[in-house]
Write a protein that holds these residues in place. Sequence first.
Motif, PDB file in Angstrom:
ATOM      1  N   PHE A 307       0.821  -1.207   0.000  1.00 26.31           N
ATOM      2  CA  PHE A 307       0.000   0.000   0.000  1.00 26.31           C
ATOM      3  C   PHE A 307       0.858   1.261   0.000  1.00 26.31           C
ATOM      4  CE2 PHE A 307      -2.367   3.294   2.313  1.00 26.31           C
ATOM      5  CZ  PHE A 307      -3.399   3.459   1.402  1.00 26.31           C
ATOM      6  N   VAL A 308       1.790   1.337   0.954  1.00 34.04           N
ATOM      7  CA  VAL A 308       2.559   2.581   1.113  1.00 34.04           C
ATOM      8  C   VAL A 308       3.444   2.840  -0.114  1.00 34.04           C
ATOM      9  CG1 VAL A 308       4.257   3.794   2.534  1.00 34.04           C
ATOM     10  CG2 VAL A 308       2.541   2.358   3.619  1.00 34.04           C
ATOM     11  N   CYS A 309       4.116   1.816  -0.603  1.00 33.47           N
ATOM     12  CA  CYS A 309       5.045   2.054  -1.715  1.00 33.47           C
ATOM     13  C   CYS A 309       4.303   2.337  -3.026  1.00 33.47           C
ATOM     14  CB  CYS A 309       6.001   0.884  -1.896  1.00 33.47           C
ATOM     15  SG  CYS A 309       7.076   0.671  -0.482  1.00 33.47           S
ATOM     16  N   THR A 403      13.321   6.929  -1.533  1.00 34.32           N
ATOM     17  CA  THR A 403      13.749   6.652  -0.160  1.00 34.32           C
ATOM     18  C   THR A 403      12.645   7.070   0.810  1.00 34.32           C
ATOM     19  OG1 THR A 403      15.971   7.154  -0.913  1.00 34.32           O
ATOM     20  CG2 THR A 403      15.671   6.928   1.456  1.00 34.32           C
ATOM     21  N   GLY A 404      11.971   8.165   0.503  1.00 39.41           N
ATOM     22  CA  GLY A 404      10.852   8.614   1.348  1.00 39.41           C
ATOM     23  C   GLY A 404       9.757   7.553   1.429  1.00 39.41           C
ATOM     24  N   ASP A 405       9.497   6.871   0.315  1.00 40.06           N
ATOM     25  CA  ASP A 405       8.477   5.806   0.336  1.00 40.06           C
ATOM     26  C   ASP A 405       8.916   4.669   1.247  1.00 40.06           C
ATOM     27  OD1 ASP A 405       7.218   7.326  -1.541  1.00 40.06           O
ATOM     28  OD2 ASP A 405       7.874   6.130  -3.256  1.00 40.06           O
ATOM     29  N   LEU A 406      10.209   4.336   1.170  1.00 41.51           N
ATOM     30  CA  LEU A 406      10.711   3.238   2.011  1.00 41.51           C
ATOM     31  C   LEU A 406      10.706   3.633   3.490  1.00 41.51           C
ATOM     32  CD1 LEU A 406      13.590   1.954  -0.275  1.00 41.51           C
ATOM     33  CD2 LEU A 406      11.476   0.763   0.313  1.00 41.51           C
ATOM     34  N   VAL A 411       8.291   3.154   8.823  1.00 38.61           N
ATOM     35  CA  VAL A 411       7.656   3.861   9.934  1.00 38.61           C
ATOM     36  C   VAL A 411       6.225   3.358  10.152  1.00 38.61           C
ATOM     37  CG1 VAL A 411       6.699   6.119  10.545  1.00 38.61           C
ATOM     38  CG2 VAL A 411       9.065   5.936   9.788  1.00 38.61           C
ATOM     39  N   ILE A 412       5.462   3.202   9.076  1.00 36.14           N
ATOM     40  CA  ILE A 412       4.069   2.788   9.215  1.00 36.14           C
ATOM     41  C   ILE A 412       3.990   1.292   9.551  1.00 36.14           C
ATOM     42  CG2 ILE A 412       1.864   2.537   7.963  1.00 36.14           C
ATOM     43  CD1 ILE A 412       2.892   5.185   6.477  1.00 36.14           C
TER      44      ILE A 412
END
Length: 424
Positions: A307-309, A403-406, A411-412
Amino acid sequence: MRSIPLHTRMLIGFVVGAGLGLLANFLFADAAWLDVTVRYVADPVGQVFLRLLFMLVVPLVFSALVLGVVEIGDPRSLGRIGGKTLVFILVVTSIAVTIGLICVNVLQPGRGLPPEVGQALLAETSQRAAQIAGAREGLSGMDLLINIVPRNPVASAANGDLIGVMFFSLMFGIAAAVLRTEGTHTFVKSVQGIYDICLKLIGWVIALAPYAVAALLFSITAKLGLDVLVQLARFVGTVVLALSIHFFVVFPLLVKVVGKMSPLAFFRAAQPAILTAFSTSSSSATLPTTLKVAEENLGVPRRVARFVCTLGATANMNGTALFEGVTVLFLAQFFGVELSLVQQVTILVLCILGGIGAAGVPGGSLPVIAMILVMFGIPAEGIGLILGVDRFLDMCRTCVNVTGDLVGAVVIGQGEPEHLAEAA
Ligand code: ASP
């Protein structure tokens, strides 16, 4: 020519345009033919390119925002994780843009040209932009706030009022996420179609960039000479510095404090995705590698990583948002356009949404930047100036985006119970 990679052709365009422009500036500064060449050859080529970019802004921003909101709001795609992701995107992107704006205000990379020169360029290049700037000058902070809500979304789109378009798209997306009927499903599918078409079109427009770079650089260096290139180098330095602060300070802190992971281990594991991002300049093209890294190297629960990536590849763009802010302020300084604090805050908000609205492809942020420039009375021709160095900066900002996505996934994923992973 086709076999030469696009970024090399852009570099050639840059060198040819700037080289010929400088030569013309040294040797024939006052020649009538130079004026004619700039006016009837170089400027029109650059203008056509910029218009093609503008043409894509409204459908692109609308479709990207609607899809982003629908995805976050979809109860099937983990409502709670959706909420956390939204907060993460908004908070971390705001930090990124703020770092960029502070750097550009402190370092002032765009200052240096005599003010009369900037003003003359401004008057010459963009009468319409100047009119818009004039119209906005009288607006108070409260007016700006009220104006976020458009009276008529079609008029906002027609007048280049990006905030109105963004607000309308967000509302539309929220309603489409809440209302789960067959009709809304079909609508969302069509919006996906619009988005895909926009991506294709951006690819075609960017393929013209080498010629536009040559034309736009020729006309600006022929007018201003070497000073412009010095200014440009300062701009590159400022962007790289701001991106580095976000990459080397903010990310490790988030990974350590919120993600409870050693930053060193994180960067070591993330390396394949970072390298792919650097070489492709595209978050979307990097997505398969990002997913693999998140799941296998970083051990993020599968559903969270997915989901996040996936969402992050188009909606979580820290580097892009930072770059948009720095570029808009740099060009404002360059052309001598003074921006008040309220205007800078508006730019901050626009860049945060711009990070969501930009496409994850090489040069995906350029249409959004062009539109923000016009909104603040800054000549969009300035894009020509940065295009020549854009590929390198694109590589750097895409690394920050991915990198922000990772970081987001780590974190999530941290607070999520393991059974979520098994349930996937
Ligand atoms: N190339 C960037 C990305 O794919 C988008 C951009 O800033 O142009 O992440």
